[in-house]
Design an enzyme around this catalytic site. Structure first.
Site, PDB file in Angstrom:
ATOM      1  N   LYS A  80       0.867  -1.192   0.000  1.00 20.32           N
ATOM      2  CA  LYS A  80       0.000   0.000   0.000  1.00 20.32           C
ATOM      3  C   LYS A  80       0.894   1.229   0.000  1.00 20.32           C
ATOM      4  CE  LYS A  80      -4.412   1.189   0.464  1.00 20.32           C
ATOM      5  NZ  LYS A  80      -5.596   0.587  -0.134  1.00 20.32           N
ATOM      6  N   VAL A 182     -20.061   1.166  -5.240  1.00 16.18           N
ATOM      7  CA  VAL A 182     -20.331  -0.244  -4.987  1.00 16.18           C
ATOM      8  C   VAL A 182     -21.768  -0.442  -4.483  1.00 16.18           C
ATOM      9  CG1 VAL A 182     -19.636  -2.300  -3.707  1.00 16.18           C
ATOM     10  CG2 VAL A 182     -17.902  -0.670  -4.437  1.00 16.18           C
ATOM     11  N   TYR A 184     -24.571   1.143  -4.618  1.00 18.16           N
ATOM     12  CA  TYR A 184     -25.719   1.325  -5.514  1.00 18.16           C
ATOM     13  C   TYR A 184     -25.882   0.109  -6.433  1.00 18.16           C
ATOM     14  CZ  TYR A 184     -29.364   3.984  -7.778  1.00 18.16           C
ATOM     15  OH  TYR A 184     -30.604   4.415  -8.236  1.00 18.16           O
TER      16      TYR A 184
END
Ligand code: NAD
Length: 344
Positions: A80, A182, A184
């Site tokens: 990350k 995501v 919806y």
């Protein structure tokens, strides 16, 4: 803070700090594990009060990516990046150009992608300096927006968990928190499967759209937990499962896209005590990284993505079975499986 003694160190393979006085760039890249392949995870662009907080974030997030990538059966390790948003005015293009050079200097042990605070333009800027970037909308094997695939994975997990609890999605009630990229789409899939929806979002327009399109009932953000529903699907923020909210829940299944849903590991036990079936977030929401992995591995195709999505379902099924057999929590089992897969 000393790195090897850091509470979130967890045997990271490498932790890089980057500084450029001209652009004001201050960034960390953490590579937790390359046991399964080059590490991959998004870049977060965020305003941090100090570099200790940024370091803590990058260490926790990169370990999370190791777990997520391993559980999704990807040939990717976990990593990350965080870029600390500079105070005052700054040249965004220059900042991410420099950041691209830094990513390139790691030499491929870390692939980056879009995360909170980043834009597609930023990713294109990074791409001018390094090929170790994925999730773009053009170029070789460009996989595009990962959100629909994430939503597909979430929907499948909800269905599997419902099945485990003898519940048919047709006619079941699902409470969805967050109606963004995501959430919806999860609503759309649930609606098509005949589920009834209760929704909330701080963006009233998104909630209104769900009411118009899916006949969803809208509730205020702080009311979503206590709704009478079969499933609660958190698709907005992390740490929303905490001592306060767990006692409000009426749903007996939790499956959603949000990262780091459990505020502490003890919450997993609290959910188990209440007989709530918790679907570990990083298993459920791996669709997006699956999409990106296809691009990195250079074998992206809808069929490949489908195989990996089926893999998520299989893994979640194994977690459920082990939880039933051993009486342990689903999150503890998932952590243990992930660590075994990365050789820890
Ligand atoms: P998004 O920003 O598009 O959507 C989040 C939605 O949540 C927004 O509509 C926002 O208004 C709403 N929201 C914010 N605070 C809220 C609150 N207190 N109550 C109710 N609604 C609130 O994000 P997304 O891409 O849909 O991702 C949703 C979650 O899933 C995030 O936690 C993200 O980290 C995680 N996730 C996303 C992907 C992906 O492919 N997009 C992959 C893995 C994990």
């Amino acid at each position: 803070m000393a790195i090897f003694e850091h509470p979130s160190f967890d045997e990271h393979e490498s932790v890089h700090s980057f500084y450029d006085p001209e652009t004001g760039l201050k960034a960390f890249v953490a590579v937790h594990s390359t046991h399964l392949g080059p590490s991959a995870g998004g870049t977060r662009f965020w305003r941090y009060e100090n570099s200790d907080l940024a370091l803590r974030d990058v260490l926790r997030l990169s370990r999370g990516m190791s777990y997520k990538n391993a559980m999704a059966g990807l040939k990717l390790g976990g990593g990350k990046a965080v870029v600390m948003k500079p105070e005052g005015d700054f040249d965004r293009n220059a900042l991410f150009t420099k950041f691209g050079e830094f990513i390139n200097s790691i030499g491929g042990a870390y692939y980056t992608a879009e995360d909170v605070g980043m834009t597609t333009d930023d990713m294109r800027t990074i791409r001018t300096k390094t090929k170790f970037v994925a999730g773009l909308d053009e170029g070789d094997a460009a996989s595009g927006d990962p959100s629909p695939i994430t939503a597909d994975g979430v929907f499948r997990c909800i269905k599997l968990a419902a099945n485990k609890r003898g519940l048919d999605l047709a006619g079941a009630t699902i409470a969805v928190q967050g109606l963004g990229h995501v959430g919806y789409t999860v609503c759309r899939l649930l609606h098509a499967a005949g589920a009834k929806l209760i929704v909330t979002d701080i963006n009233q327009q998104a909630a209104n759209n769900a009411a118009d399109e899916f006949g969803a009932k809208i509730v205020a953000p702080d009311e979503i937990y206590a709704q009478t529903a079969d499933v609660f699907s958190p698709c907005a923020l992390g740490a929303i499962l905490n001592p306060e909210t767990v006692n409000l829940l009426k749903a007996n299944i939790i499956a959603g896209a949000a990262n780091n849903q459990l505020s502490t590991p003890e919450i997993g036990l609290a959910l188990q005590d209440r007989d709530i079936l918790y679907c570990p977030d990083y298993v459920v929401n791996a669709g997006g990284i699956i999409n990106i992995a296809g691009e990195i591995e250079g074998n992206y195709s809808p069929e490949w993505v489908e195989t990996k999505l089926q893999g998520i379902e299989k893994t979640l099924g194994q977690i459920f079975d082990l939880a039933t057999e051993t009486g342990r929590t689903t999150d503890a089992i998932a952590d243990e499986m992930a660590r075994a897969r990365i050789g820890r």
